[in-house]
Design an enzyme around this catalytic site. Sequence first.
Site, PDB file in Angstrom:
ATOM      1  CD  GLU A 208      -3.462  14.487  -2.997  1.00 23.40           C
ATOM      2  OE1 GLU A 208      -4.162  13.141  -3.048  1.00 23.40           O
ATOM      3  OE2 GLU A 208      -3.907  15.307  -2.724  1.00 23.40           O
ATOM      4  CB  CYS A 242      -0.786  10.496   3.350  1.00 26.60           C
ATOM      5  SG  CYS A 242      -2.080  11.356   3.213  1.00 26.60           S
TER       6      CYS A 242
HETATM    7  P1  NAP Z   1       2.763   3.120  -3.609  1.00 24.23           P
HETATM    8  O1  NAP Z   1       3.909   2.208  -2.953  1.00 24.23           O
HETATM    9  O2  NAP Z   1       3.682   4.526  -3.710  1.00 24.23           O
HETATM   10  O3  NAP Z   1       1.933   3.240  -4.254  1.00 24.23           O
HETATM   11  C1  NAP Z   1       0.880   3.427  -4.963  1.00 24.23           C
HETATM   12  C2  NAP Z   1       0.442   3.553  -5.691  1.00 24.23           C
HETATM   13  O4  NAP Z   1       0.965   3.367  -7.148  1.00 24.23           O
HETATM   14  C3  NAP Z   1      -0.458   1.946  -6.427  1.00 24.23           C
HETATM   15  O5  NAP Z   1      -0.898   1.721  -6.997  1.00 24.23           O
HETATM   16  C4  NAP Z   1       0.773   1.433  -6.700  1.00 24.23           C
HETATM   17  O6  NAP Z   1       0.743  -0.130  -7.604  1.00 24.23           O
HETATM   18  C5  NAP Z   1       0.870   2.054  -7.769  1.00 24.23           C
HETATM   19  N1  NAP Z   1       2.519   2.530  -8.180  1.00 24.23           N
HETATM   20  C6  NAP Z   1       4.363   1.227  -7.652  1.00 24.23           C
HETATM   21  N2  NAP Z   1       4.958   1.610  -8.350  1.00 24.23           N
HETATM   22  C7  NAP Z   1       4.632   2.043  -9.585  1.00 24.23           C
HETATM   23  C8  NAP Z   1       5.233   2.222 -10.328  1.00 24.23           C
HETATM   24  N3  NAP Z   1       7.230   1.958 -10.389  1.00 24.23           N
HETATM   25  N4  NAP Z   1       4.797   2.464 -11.885  1.00 24.23           N
HETATM   26  C9  NAP Z   1       3.778   3.074 -11.250  1.00 24.23           C
HETATM   27  N5  NAP Z   1       3.093   2.502 -10.093  1.00 24.23           N
HETATM   28  C10 NAP Z   1       3.262   2.293  -9.479  1.00 24.23           C
HETATM   29  O7  NAP Z   1       2.469   3.899  -2.162  1.00 24.23           O
HETATM   30  P2  NAP Z   1       1.525   2.771  -1.259  1.00 24.23           P
HETATM   31  O8  NAP Z   1       2.704   2.180  -0.110  1.00 24.23           O
HETATM   32  O9  NAP Z   1       0.520   1.522  -1.668  1.00 24.23           O
HETATM   33  O10 NAP Z   1       0.589   4.571  -0.235  1.00 24.23           O
HETATM   34  C11 NAP Z   1       1.396   4.415   0.709  1.00 24.23           C
HETATM   35  C12 NAP Z   1       1.672   6.046   0.650  1.00 24.23           C
HETATM   36  O11 NAP Z   1       0.634   7.054  -0.293  1.00 24.23           O
HETATM   37  C13 NAP Z   1       2.895   6.508   1.471  1.00 24.23           C
HETATM   38  O12 NAP Z   1       3.224   7.444   1.652  1.00 24.23           O
HETATM   39  C14 NAP Z   1       1.196   7.542   1.952  1.00 24.23           C
HETATM   40  O13 NAP Z   1       1.602   8.609   2.381  1.00 24.23           O
HETATM   41  C15 NAP Z   1       0.709   8.447   0.479  1.00 24.23           C
HETATM   42  N6  NAP Z   1      -0.417   8.743   1.075  1.00 24.23           N
HETATM   43  C16 NAP Z   1      -0.470  10.017   0.507  1.00 24.23           C
HETATM   44  C17 NAP Z   1      -1.416  11.071   0.470  1.00 24.23           C
HETATM   45  C18 NAP Z   1      -1.452  12.135   0.521  1.00 24.23           C
HETATM   46  O14 NAP Z   1      -2.354  13.229  -0.382  1.00 24.23           O
HETATM   47  N7  NAP Z   1      -0.126  12.788   0.207  1.00 24.23           N
HETATM   48  C19 NAP Z   1      -3.199  10.118   0.424  1.00 24.23           C
HETATM   49  C20 NAP Z   1      -2.463   8.939   0.683  1.00 24.23           C
HETATM   50  C21 NAP Z   1      -2.145   8.404   1.069  1.00 24.23           C
HETATM   51  P3  NAP Z   1       0.393  -1.418  -6.864  1.00 24.23           P
HETATM   52  O15 NAP Z   1      -0.420  -1.078  -5.882  1.00 24.23           O
HETATM   53  O16 NAP Z   1      -0.244  -2.149  -8.055  1.00 24.23           O
HETATM   54  O17 NAP Z   1       1.900  -1.675  -7.110  1.00 24.23           O
END
Ligand code: NAP
Length: 438
Positions: A208, A242
């Site tokens: 997602e 999102c």
């Molecule tokens: P993110 O940077 O991708 O982080 C999401 C998760 O991934 C966090 O737990 C983060 O850990 C982890 N992560 C980051 N780098 C990683 C790696 N190299 N290996 C493993 N895990 C890793 O996203 P965000 O900015 O926090 O969240 C917002 C995004 O989520 C937006 O793009 C939003 O649209 C999207 N979102 C999508 C949905 C949907 O249903 N489509 C729903 C909600 C949010 P850390 O926090 O420890 O870095």
Amino acid sequence: MMPSGPIELSRNQAFINGVWCGADDGASFAVLNPATGEQLAALLTLEQGKPLAESRVEIAYAASFLEWYGEEGKRVYGDVIPPHRADNRIVVSKQPVGVCAGITPWNFPSAMVTRKAAPALGAGCTMVLKPAEQTPLSALAIAALGEAAGLPPGVLSIVTTDAAGAPAIGAELTSNPTVRKLGFTGSTVVGKLLMAQCAANVQKVTLELGGNAPFIVMDDADLDAAIAGALVCKYRNTGQTCISANRIMVQDGVFDAFVERFTAGAKALTVGLGTETASMLGPLIDDQGLDKVEAHVADAIAKGATLHTGGARHALGQTFYQPTVLTGIAPEMAICNEETIGPVAGIMHFNNEEEVLRMANDTPYGLVAYFYSRDVGRIWRLSEGLEYGMIGINTGMISTEVAPFGGIKESGIGRYGSHQGIDEYLEAKYMCMGGIDA
Ligand code: NAP
């Protein structure tokens, strides 16, 4: 059976294989309240910042996945298929995929956890889940409730880390052959990275990812409803979802009226601490979130956008930002191409249906699109023409556990919610029995 005494929900250790434990090297990290910058030991509103009323809605939404998939597990039916030969019989059963991993973002600290864990557990899988650095406390509270409810050790483990530790945990969860599936919610860039890592073991994925939602208002729309829907869709959770409206597109005939009344609505929103009942918008999650919002606004204004309200940090300080409205949004602006993830409404205008379809689909993302119209033919044409996994028609609120949530294109793979959600955690096993006539 639930214990009779109070359940300790405020946890500061990981929950692994049924044991609350710290890091081997004793390391820890701080969880900050974005409204005040303090340390804290409480839950959703405190760690995420959203107003308490929104937190209550999220908790109910999070619980709805547990209820739904608790029931859906009873309906994991297989098939008996008429065979291709008289001496054969064909049966298909559904089996859990096995050990699953989950990685969740900060914007819905409870609902993103249960949206993954509930279908996994309902299907008979176990799950190891890593919440976001900013919001691990809600995930740990859910684990504490599971423990109190009698969940066997190891069925749901929560591994916490700061952002620096996330790649190492992600690498383990995508390379350990015991793990058969990854469910990830987060940014498209990290989703692509994890998907590539999963390829080595052909590990299943449900992703997602990010969106770039168009919110379209046609000339024939109920304008009151469209404005109310746009305000909720843009500013809920301070624009940090999102499925937040990212590009608001309004047809020429109602453009001026829409901008005037939408701007008045944005000015009327109360910004404040999530714990204060009057608050409608909380702070942004952290400094990086604030930086991105400021960069999008500065870029848009530098490229010719007009500011109608907001456009600056809020007097409350920290990461609070004013509800902002911009018009004159153009394709070369960052706000048009990336999620802002903040309380900034960028409004564009268009002339006709064909033009708005082209504008709306001009993005690699395909999570959700919204439009307001009262013309039945137009409703069908737009619904079918918009390249998105979900369409909100005359509504800005689409999330529910009973419907399949997910995106197409670079917004993801697979669905959560509805009966489709449990299939993500099941394998179909085909059994062909020969020699029946012998
Ligand atoms: P993110 O940077 O991708 O982080 C999401 C998760 O991934 C966090 O737990 C983060 O850990 C982890 N992560 C980051 N780098 C990683 C790696 N190299 N290996 C493993 N895990 C890793 O996203 P965000 O900015 O926090 O969240 C917002 C995004 O989520 C937006 O793009 C939003 O649209 C999207 N979102 C999508 C949905 C949907 O249903 N489509 C729903 C909600 C949010 P850390 O926090 O420890 O870095």
